[in-house]
Design a protein around this motif. Structure first.
Motif, PDB file in Angstrom:
ATOM      1  N   SER A 222      -2.716   4.230   6.350  1.00 42.44           N
ATOM      2  CA  SER A 222      -1.936   5.379   5.917  1.00 42.44           C
ATOM      3  C   SER A 222      -1.068   4.973   4.723  1.00 42.44           C
ATOM      4  O   SER A 222      -0.934   3.788   4.398  1.00 42.44           O
ATOM      5  N   LYS A 223      -0.457   5.959   4.082  1.00 48.42           N
ATOM      6  CA  LYS A 223       0.454   5.675   2.974  1.00 48.42           C
ATOM      7  C   LYS A 223       1.612   4.811   3.434  1.00 48.42           C
ATOM      8  O   LYS A 223       2.055   3.919   2.711  1.00 48.42           O
ATOM      9  N   ASP A 224       2.118   5.070   4.665  1.00 46.67           N
ATOM     10  CA  ASP A 224       3.213   4.263   5.202  1.00 46.67           C
ATOM     11  C   ASP A 224       2.825   2.788   5.292  1.00 46.67           C
ATOM     12  O   ASP A 224       3.634   1.905   5.002  1.00 46.67           O
ATOM     13  N   PHE A 225       1.592   2.522   5.699  1.00 49.61           N
ATOM     14  CA  PHE A 225       1.124   1.141   5.763  1.00 49.61           C
ATOM     15  C   PHE A 225       1.113   0.521   4.365  1.00 49.61           C
ATOM     16  O   PHE A 225       1.613  -0.588   4.148  1.00 49.61           O
ATOM     17  N   LEU A 226       0.518   1.214   3.414  1.00 47.79           N
ATOM     18  CA  LEU A 226       0.357   0.665   2.070  1.00 47.79           C
ATOM     19  C   LEU A 226       1.696   0.420   1.383  1.00 47.79           C
ATOM     20  O   LEU A 226       1.871  -0.562   0.659  1.00 47.79           O
ATOM     21  N   ASN A 227       2.659   1.308   1.614  1.00 48.11           N
ATOM     22  CA  ASN A 227       3.971   1.164   0.982  1.00 48.11           C
ATOM     23  C   ASN A 227       4.765  -0.003   1.539  1.00 48.11           C
ATOM     24  O   ASN A 227       5.666  -0.517   0.854  1.00 48.11           O
ATOM     25  N   ASN A 228       4.439  -0.437   2.748  1.00 46.52           N
ATOM     26  CA  ASN A 228       5.338  -1.349   3.452  1.00 46.52           C
ATOM     27  C   ASN A 228       4.718  -2.671   3.895  1.00 46.52           C
ATOM     28  O   ASN A 228       5.371  -3.460   4.557  1.00 46.52           O
ATOM     29  N   ILE A 229       3.474  -2.923   3.518  1.00 47.60           N
ATOM     30  CA  ILE A 229       2.838  -4.225   3.740  1.00 47.60           C
ATOM     31  C   ILE A 229       2.840  -4.964   2.406  1.00 47.60           C
ATOM     32  O   ILE A 229       2.309  -4.469   1.407  1.00 47.60           O
ATOM     33  N   PHE A 230       3.425  -6.155   2.377  1.00 47.84           N
ATOM     34  CA  PHE A 230       3.621  -6.897   1.124  1.00 47.84           C
ATOM     35  C   PHE A 230       2.861  -8.223   1.153  1.00 47.84           C
ATOM     36  O   PHE A 230       2.895  -8.955   2.144  1.00 47.84           O
ATOM     37  N   ILE A 231       2.186  -8.507   0.038  1.00 48.40           N
ATOM     38  CA  ILE A 231       1.498  -9.775  -0.139  1.00 48.40           C
ATOM     39  C   ILE A 231       2.074 -10.515  -1.334  1.00 48.40           C
ATOM     40  O   ILE A 231       2.694  -9.902  -2.218  1.00 48.40           O
ATOM     41  N   LYS A 232       1.862 -11.797  -1.359  1.00 54.40           N
ATOM     42  CA  LYS A 232       2.327 -12.634  -2.466  1.00 54.40           C
ATOM     43  C   LYS A 232       1.474 -12.372  -3.703  1.00 54.40           C
ATOM     44  O   LYS A 232       0.274 -12.171  -3.615  1.00 54.40           O
ATOM     45  N   ILE A 233       2.134 -12.365  -4.874  1.00 60.10           N
ATOM     46  CA  ILE A 233       1.411 -12.175  -6.141  1.00 60.10           C
ATOM     47  C   ILE A 233       1.592 -13.397  -7.031  1.00 60.10           C
ATOM     48  O   ILE A 233       2.466 -14.211  -6.817  1.00 60.10           O
TER      49      ILE A 233
END
Length: 233
Positions: A222-233
């Protein structure tokens, strides 16, 4: 002061670079000139200075992109700006047309401790009023519950690496989950599908699918998942 007393002028340049190139894309001198309302020649001189400070990579006649050091400062000031916009809009009910300018004036002097307190007050927001992603904080926590549990700000440790939410990546991406933002219910919902701190994932942006690399499970987030899961860049 923010960003270890780095000048407001430098912060403004890095903020514009982040707004137009959060995935370290090259941003043209023309774009910087227009957004900052500064003559191209003056922009070029500042870009040369920022390159010497290792905040950007600059290619003459083409533009500039953020380095890891520049990204760290840019995310921090952008986060403060967007949290302040949320505060000014939702809590103080400032007129929409005045919010951006007032946030610009306040962001440079907002302390990290005050930023954290605003985040608590606003219940860990993921979007500013105009629907732009609020970057993750730079505190060394795996999720917001851990941050809330630490009552003494003097014990808060700064994270070394830069993070992007899955909503912010502009192409397919793979990496390890370093931070999950949100209230307890959202964190539990994300964990229930097998995503936690340290989970290795592959994100197919075009098809909007997260694959868990340990077992091959595929998730349509969902959009909520995408907005709030963070990966290292």
């Amino acid at each position: 002061m923010s960003s270890d007393n780095i000048s407001q002028n430098i912060e403004e340049y890095l903020e514009v670079l982040y707004r137009n190139g959060s995935n370290k894309e090259q941003v043209s001198t023309t774009t910087l000139s227009k957004e900052l309302n500064i003559a191209p020649g003056s922009v070029t001189q500042m870009l040369k200075k920022l390159e010497k400070l290792d905040y950007i990579e600059y290619v003459p006649y083409k533009g500039a992109s953020l380095t890891d050091a520049g990204m760290k400062i840019a995310q921090k000031i952008t986060r403060k700006h967007r949290i302040l916009e949320k505060f000014l809009t939702d809590i103080l009910k400032i007129k929409d047309e005045n919010v951006h300018e007032q946030a610009c004036e306040m962001e440079h002097s907002l302390s990290d401790e005050a930023e954290r307190a605003l985040c608590f007050m606003l219940n860990q927001p993921d979007l500013c009023p105009d629907e732009k992603i609020i970057p993750a904080c730079n505190f060394m926590f795996g999720n917001c519950n851990d941050c809330i549990s630490e009552k003494d700000f003097d014990n808060v440790v700064i994270r070394d690496n830069n993070l992007l939410s899955l909503s912010e990546v502009n192409s397919n991406a793979d990496g390890i989950v370093h931070f999950i933002r949100g209230n307890e219910d959202l964190i539990d919902e994300i964990k229930s599908v097998g995503i936690d701190i340290g989970t290795e994932i592959d994100f197919n942006k075009k098809d909007n699918i997260i694959t868990l690399l340990d077992d091959g499970t595929s998730i349509s987030p969902s959009k909520d998942f995408l907005n709030n899961i963070f990966i290292k860049i």
